[in-house]
Design a protein around this motif. Structure first.
Motif, PDB file in Angstrom:
ATOM      1  N   ALA A  76       7.539  67.821 -27.804  1.00 60.85           N
ATOM      2  CA  ALA A  76       6.979  66.478 -27.643  1.00 60.85           C
ATOM      3  C   ALA A  76       6.796  65.823 -29.014  1.00 60.85           C
ATOM      4  O   ALA A  76       7.476  64.862 -29.365  1.00 60.85           O
ATOM      5  CB  ALA A  76       5.624  66.560 -26.918  1.00 60.85           C
ATOM      6  N   GLU A  77       5.898  66.374 -29.851  1.00 60.34           N
ATOM      7  CA  GLU A  77       5.666  65.762 -31.172  1.00 60.34           C
ATOM      8  C   GLU A  77       6.851  66.077 -32.097  1.00 60.34           C
ATOM      9  O   GLU A  77       7.459  67.128 -31.993  1.00 60.34           O
ATOM     10  CB  GLU A  77       4.374  66.327 -31.778  1.00 60.34           C
ATOM     11  N   SER A  78       7.162  65.162 -32.990  1.00 58.63           N
ATOM     12  CA  SER A  78       8.362  65.359 -33.813  1.00 58.63           C
ATOM     13  C   SER A  78       8.017  66.165 -35.061  1.00 58.63           C
ATOM     14  O   SER A  78       8.339  65.789 -36.176  1.00 58.63           O
ATOM     15  CB  SER A  78       8.943  63.994 -34.219  1.00 58.63           C
ATOM     16  N   GLY A  79       7.323  67.285 -34.854  1.00 61.51           N
ATOM     17  CA  GLY A  79       7.092  68.203 -35.965  1.00 61.51           C
ATOM     18  C   GLY A  79       6.071  67.682 -36.958  1.00 61.51           C
ATOM     19  O   GLY A  79       6.373  66.846 -37.796  1.00 61.51           O
ATOM     20  N   GLY A  80       4.813  68.157 -36.874  1.00 63.92           N
ATOM     21  CA  GLY A  80       3.766  67.679 -37.782  1.00 63.92           C
ATOM     22  C   GLY A  80       3.882  68.332 -39.148  1.00 63.92           C
ATOM     23  O   GLY A  80       4.852  69.027 -39.443  1.00 63.92           O
ATOM     24  N   HIS A  81       2.832  68.138 -39.953  1.00 66.44           N
ATOM     25  CA  HIS A  81       2.781  68.689 -41.296  1.00 66.44           C
ATOM     26  C   HIS A  81       2.953  70.209 -41.272  1.00 66.44           C
ATOM     27  O   HIS A  81       3.767  70.786 -41.965  1.00 66.44           O
ATOM     28  CB  HIS A  81       1.440  68.309 -41.930  1.00 66.44           C
ATOM     29  N   ASP A  82       2.188  70.872 -40.362  1.00 65.75           N
ATOM     30  CA  ASP A  82       2.211  72.337 -40.335  1.00 65.75           C
ATOM     31  C   ASP A  82       3.580  72.854 -39.922  1.00 65.75           C
ATOM     32  O   ASP A  82       4.113  73.784 -40.515  1.00 65.75           O
ATOM     33  CB  ASP A  82       1.139  72.847 -39.356  1.00 65.75           C
ATOM     34  N   ALA A  83       4.161  72.211 -38.895  1.00 64.78           N
ATOM     35  CA  ALA A  83       5.475  72.646 -38.434  1.00 64.78           C
ATOM     36  C   ALA A  83       6.494  72.490 -39.565  1.00 64.78           C
ATOM     37  O   ALA A  83       7.327  73.368 -39.791  1.00 64.78           O
ATOM     38  CB  ALA A  83       5.900  71.816 -37.224  1.00 64.78           C
ATOM     39  N   ALA A  84       6.380  71.361 -40.312  1.00 59.72           N
ATOM     40  CA  ALA A  84       7.316  71.129 -41.419  1.00 59.72           C
ATOM     41  C   ALA A  84       7.146  72.214 -42.481  1.00 59.72           C
ATOM     42  O   ALA A  84       8.126  72.777 -42.977  1.00 59.72           O
ATOM     43  CB  ALA A  84       7.066  69.749 -42.021  1.00 59.72           C
ATOM     44  N   ALA A  85       5.874  72.555 -42.782  1.00 65.23           N
ATOM     45  CA  ALA A  85       5.618  73.598 -43.787  1.00 65.23           C
ATOM     46  C   ALA A  85       6.180  74.925 -43.300  1.00 65.23           C
ATOM     47  O   ALA A  85       6.806  75.672 -44.064  1.00 65.23           O
ATOM     48  CB  ALA A  85       4.114  73.710 -44.037  1.00 65.23           C
ATOM     49  N   ALA A  86       6.015  75.210 -41.998  1.00 70.65           N
ATOM     50  CA  ALA A  86       6.529  76.467 -41.445  1.00 70.65           C
ATOM     51  C   ALA A  86       8.052  76.498 -41.544  1.00 70.65           C
ATOM     52  O   ALA A  86       8.643  77.511 -41.909  1.00 70.65           O
ATOM     53  CB  ALA A  86       6.088  76.592 -39.995  1.00 70.65           C
ATOM     54  N   THR A  87       8.685  75.348 -41.248  1.00 72.66           N
ATOM     55  CA  THR A  87      10.144  75.299 -41.322  1.00 72.66           C
ATOM     56  C   THR A  87      10.607  75.541 -42.744  1.00 72.66           C
ATOM     57  O   THR A  87      11.575  76.266 -42.991  1.00 72.66           O
ATOM     58  CB  THR A  87      10.646  73.922 -40.843  1.00 72.66           C
ATOM     59  N   ARG A  88       9.885  74.936 -43.724  1.00 71.02           N
ATOM     60  CA  ARG A  88      10.272  75.153 -45.125  1.00 71.02           C
ATOM     61  C   ARG A  88      10.161  76.624 -45.487  1.00 71.02           C
ATOM     62  O   ARG A  88      11.046  77.198 -46.124  1.00 71.02           O
ATOM     63  CB  ARG A  88       9.411  74.305 -46.055  1.00 71.02           C
ATOM     64  N   ALA A  89       9.066  77.268 -45.024  1.00 74.84           N
ATOM     65  CA  ALA A  89       8.882  78.696 -45.326  1.00 74.84           C
ATOM     66  C   ALA A  89       9.995  79.518 -44.678  1.00 74.84           C
ATOM     67  O   ALA A  89      10.519  80.463 -45.264  1.00 74.84           O
ATOM     68  CB  ALA A  89       7.509  79.146 -44.825  1.00 74.84           C
ATOM     69  N   LEU A  90      10.361  79.113 -43.474  1.00 72.92           N
ATOM     70  CA  LEU A  90      11.450  79.792 -42.754  1.00 72.92           C
ATOM     71  C   LEU A  90      12.745  79.701 -43.558  1.00 72.92           C
ATOM     72  O   LEU A  90      13.433  80.697 -43.796  1.00 72.92           O
ATOM     73  CB  LEU A  90      11.619  79.140 -41.385  1.00 72.92           C
ATOM     74  N   ARG A  91      13.063  78.474 -44.019  1.00 75.13           N
ATOM     75  CA  ARG A  91      14.296  78.268 -44.789  1.00 75.13           C
ATOM     76  C   ARG A  91      14.228  79.047 -46.093  1.00 75.13           C
ATOM     77  O   ARG A  91      15.213  79.642 -46.536  1.00 75.13           O
ATOM     78  CB  ARG A  91      14.490  76.777 -45.062  1.00 75.13           C
ATOM     79  N   ARG A  92      13.026  79.065 -46.697  1.00 73.69           N
ATOM     80  CA  ARG A  92      12.867  79.739 -47.984  1.00 73.69           C
ATOM     81  C   ARG A  92      13.210  81.227 -47.846  1.00 73.69           C
ATOM     82  O   ARG A  92      13.975  81.793 -48.635  1.00 73.69           O
ATOM     83  CB  ARG A  92      11.429  79.562 -48.460  1.00 73.69           C
TER      84      ARG A  92
END
Lengths: 365, 365
Positions: A76-92
Motif C-alpha cells: 500500500a504505502e510506497s516505502g517509508g523512511h525505514d523501508a528505504a533504509a532497509a532496502t539500502r542495507a539489503l543492497r549494501r
C-alpha cells in the motif's frame, strides 16, 4: 573478528539522500575501519578464517535487512523512511557478497559463486532503480533552483518566471521562463519512472526468484561452500585475488583519459563507471583481507558516485528535452541544466584526481 | 623617449581574433614595455616632459591609423583585414588619449580635456561594435562546434544532426539536433548586427562630428593644451593622478565578490567590467609615467577582456533563445551554449584571481 551486526548498529541513523548510492557506504565504512584497525592475526588469511566469516556476516546483514524491510513496507504505502533504509542495507550486503564471490571465486565453489552472484546482481539492480530515480529528481530540481535563482522556485511557475524576466539578468530571466516548466516536466517523468521501479522492486521481492536468492543467502549465513580440494586453505587463496583486484583498479585508473575542458565527453563516461566498479571491488576485498575498509579510498569512491549521479542526471535532462511539443523556454532550461550537470561530471572527475592516493599521472595537463 | 611610430612598427603583423578587444593591446604592450625599460630621467615627471610627448605620440598614431583606414576601406567592401587592423589601431590610440585625458585632467585644460574625451568615447564605442559582434559570433559558433563535437559542424545541418542522434552520447545527440539551427540563428542575428554596426561606423567616420574629433586630435599632435598656471609644471601633476588611478583599481578589485560556483551571477558582471576599465586606465597611466606598460597586469587585463567577451556571448545566446517560434531543439542548444559561456565567465574570473599580482584576499574561498 568484528561481529556482523556491528555494521548495522554503528551505521548512522541519519538517512543519506536517496540515490546517493554507495556514498552511503562511504559513511558506513568508517566504523568497521576503526573496528578493524588491528586487522587479522598474521598468517591466518585462509578462506575459513577470514572469507567465510565475512560472507556469513554479510549474509546475516542481508537477512536482517530483509526482515526489517518486510516489517516496514507494505504494497500500500510506497516505502517509508525505514523501508528505504532497509532496502539500502539489503543492497549494501548484496553488493559485498557478490563482490566477494567475484574476487575470491577461486577459493569458493565456482559454480555456486557464479550463480549466486548473477542473482544478487539482478536483485541489486532492481532494488537500486527506485532510489536512483528519486535521487536524480532531487539533484535536477535542486540544480534548477540554483540556476534559476532562489527567487524562482520551480513550483511558483509562470508568474515567478514573469518576475524573473523583469530582472536585468538576461540569462537568468531566459532560464526562469522555462525553469518552472522544466522542473514540472522532470518531476512528471522521474516520478513516473520511480513509481514503476517501486512496483517492480515490490514484485521482485515477492517473486519466487527472490525467495531462491534469500534461501541461498540463508544457507550462506550458516555454511560457505569452499573450493573443492585444498585451494581455500592457503593464504594465497585470499591475498592473490585481492592483489589482482587492486591491480585491475590501478590499471583502470591509470588508463582514464586525461583532464580536458570539453564538457561533452560522454564517450569517456564508461571508463569512469568501470573505475567506480573496480574501486568498489577493491574496497570489499580490502575489507575481507584486512578486516577494515580502505579509508584513503572512501573520498575517491564518493567522487565516482557523484560522477555517476551527475552523468545520469545530465542524460535525464537531455532525454526530457526530446519530449515532443515542449515549449522552447522549457527546452532552453533543460539545455542549461544538461550543461550544468556535465560540468558537475567534470568537477567530480577533478575531485577524484585530487583525492586519488596512488602516485599516477592523473593530474590535469 | 620612444618615438610614437615605434609602437606601430613593433606591433605584430598577425591579426588577433576580431572582437578580442584590448586583448590585442596586451600583445602590443610588450614592445613599448621593453623599449621603455629605462623609464624617464628621474625628477623630470612634468607634464611637458612626459604627458605632452605621450599625447602627441598617441595623436600621431591616431592620425596614421586614420590615413591607413581611408586607404584600405571603401564603403563598397565591408572593411578588409587592413581596414580592420587600421580601425583597431585607431581605437587603441583613442583609448589611450581619452584615458590620459581622464587620469591627468588636472594637468591639462579641463574643459578641453572633458570635451575631447567625450568625443573619443563616442568614436571608440561606434568603432568597437562591429568587431565585437564579429568576435561574439566567432566565439559562439566555435563553442557550439566544440559542444556538439567535431563530427557536427553547424553548417552541415539536419543530416549531420541525424548522424549525431544515432550516436550513443545522448546529450551530444540532443544538442546536435539543435546545434546546427542554433548556429544558423546566431549567424543571422549577429551578422545583421555586425553589418548595421559597420554601416554606422562608416557613417560616423564620414560625419562632421568625426571630422571635428580628427581636427582636435590633429591639433593635439602638435600642441597639448596644459592647465592654466603652473599646475602641470610639477612632478605631482602626474604622480598623484597616476597613484589615484592605481588606488581606484586596487579598491575595485578588493571589492570584487569572492569566488562562488553559482554560474548565474550576472549581478556581479558590472563590478568586473568596472575593474576592467580601471585596470585599463591604470595601465595607460603607467605607460605615461614610467614610459612602459605594466607587464604584470597584461594577463590580468586579458582575463578581464575574455570575461567581458564571455558575458556578452552568453547574453547573446540567451537573447537568441527568446526568438519567437524557434524549435525546442534550437532553444535547448542555446541553453547549453549560454551555460557554457557563463562557465567561461567563471573561468576568466578564476584566471584573473590567479594572475592578479597584488596581495589581496582574492583567492577562492
Amino acid at each position: 573478528m568484528r561481529r556482523p551486526d556491528q555494521q548495522t548498529t554503528t551505521r548512522p541513523p541519519s538517512d543519506p539522500a536517496p540515490g546517493a548510492g554507495s556514498g552511503a557506504d562511504a559513511t558506513a565504512e568508517t566504523p568497521p575501519d576503526k573496528a578493524g584497525e588491528q586487522g587479522h592475526p598474521a598468517g591466518d588469511l585462509t578462506t575459513e578464517a577470514v572469507l567465510a566469516p565475512y560472507l556469513r556476516g554479510q549474509a546475516a546483514d542481508f537477512l536482517r535487512s530483509l526482515r526489517l524491510h518486510h516489517e516496514h513496507s507494505s504494497p500500500a504505502e510506497s516505502g517509508g523512511h525505514d523501508a528505504a533504509a532497509a532496502t539500502r542495507a539489503l543492497r549494501r550486503a548484496a553488493r559485498r557478497i557478490s563482490g566477494s564471490l567475484h574476487t575470491f571465486r577461486a577459493a569458493l565453489d565456482p559454480h555456486w559463486a557464479d550463480q549466486l552472484r548473477a542473482e544478487l546482481a539482478w536483485l541489486s539492480g532492481v532494488l537500486a532503480r527506485e532510489h536512483a530515480y528519486a535521487g536524480r529528481l532531487t539533484r535536477l530540481v535542486e540544480a534548477l533552483h540554483q540556476l534559476s535563482g532562489p527567487a524562482l522556485p520551480a513550483a511558483r511557475g509562470a508568474r515567478a518566471a514573469g518576475e524573473a524576466a523583469a530582472s536585468d539578468a538576461q540569462g537568468r530571466a531566459a532560464l526562469g521562463v522555462g525553469a518552472a516548466r522544466a522542473g514540472a516536466l522532470l518531476e512528471r517523468r522521474l516520478t513516473l519512472a520511480r513509481t514503476r521501479s517501486h512496483s517492480a522492486a515490490l514484485q521482485a521481492l515477492g517473486s519466487s526468484r527472490f525467495h531462491a536468492v534469500a534461501d541461498a543467502v540463508a544457507l550462506l549465513a550458516s555454511d560457505v561452500p569452499l573450493a573443492p580440494g585444498t585451494t581455500g586453505r592457503t593464504a594465497e587463496a585470499l591475498l592473490e585475488p585481492a592483489e589482482r583486484a587492486e591491480q585491475r583498479l590501478l590499471a583502470a585508473v591509470a588508463a582514464l583519459p586525461p583532464a580536458d575542458s570539453e564538457p561533452y565527453n560522454e564517450a569517456q563516461d564508461a571508463a569512469w563507471h568501470q573505475a567506480r566498479l573496480l574501486l568498489r571491488l577493491h574496497r570489499y576485498a580490502h575489507e575481507v583481507v584486512l578486516g577494515a575498509a580502505a579509508p584513503a579510498l572512501a573520498s575517491c569512491g564518493h567522487a565516482l558516485d557523484v560522477h555517476r549521479d551527475a552523468v545520469e542526471a545530465a542524460a535525464a535532462a537531455a532525454a526530457a528535452a526530446r519530449t515532443p511539443r515542449i515549449a522552447p523556454a522549457t527546452a532552453y532550461a533543460l539545455g542549461v541544466l544538461h550543461a550544468d550537470q556535465r560540468h558537475e561530471v567534470e568537477a567530480a572527475r577533478a575531485v577524484f584526481r585530487e583525492t586519488w592516493p596512488y602516485a599516477t599521472a592523473l593530474t590535469a595537463p
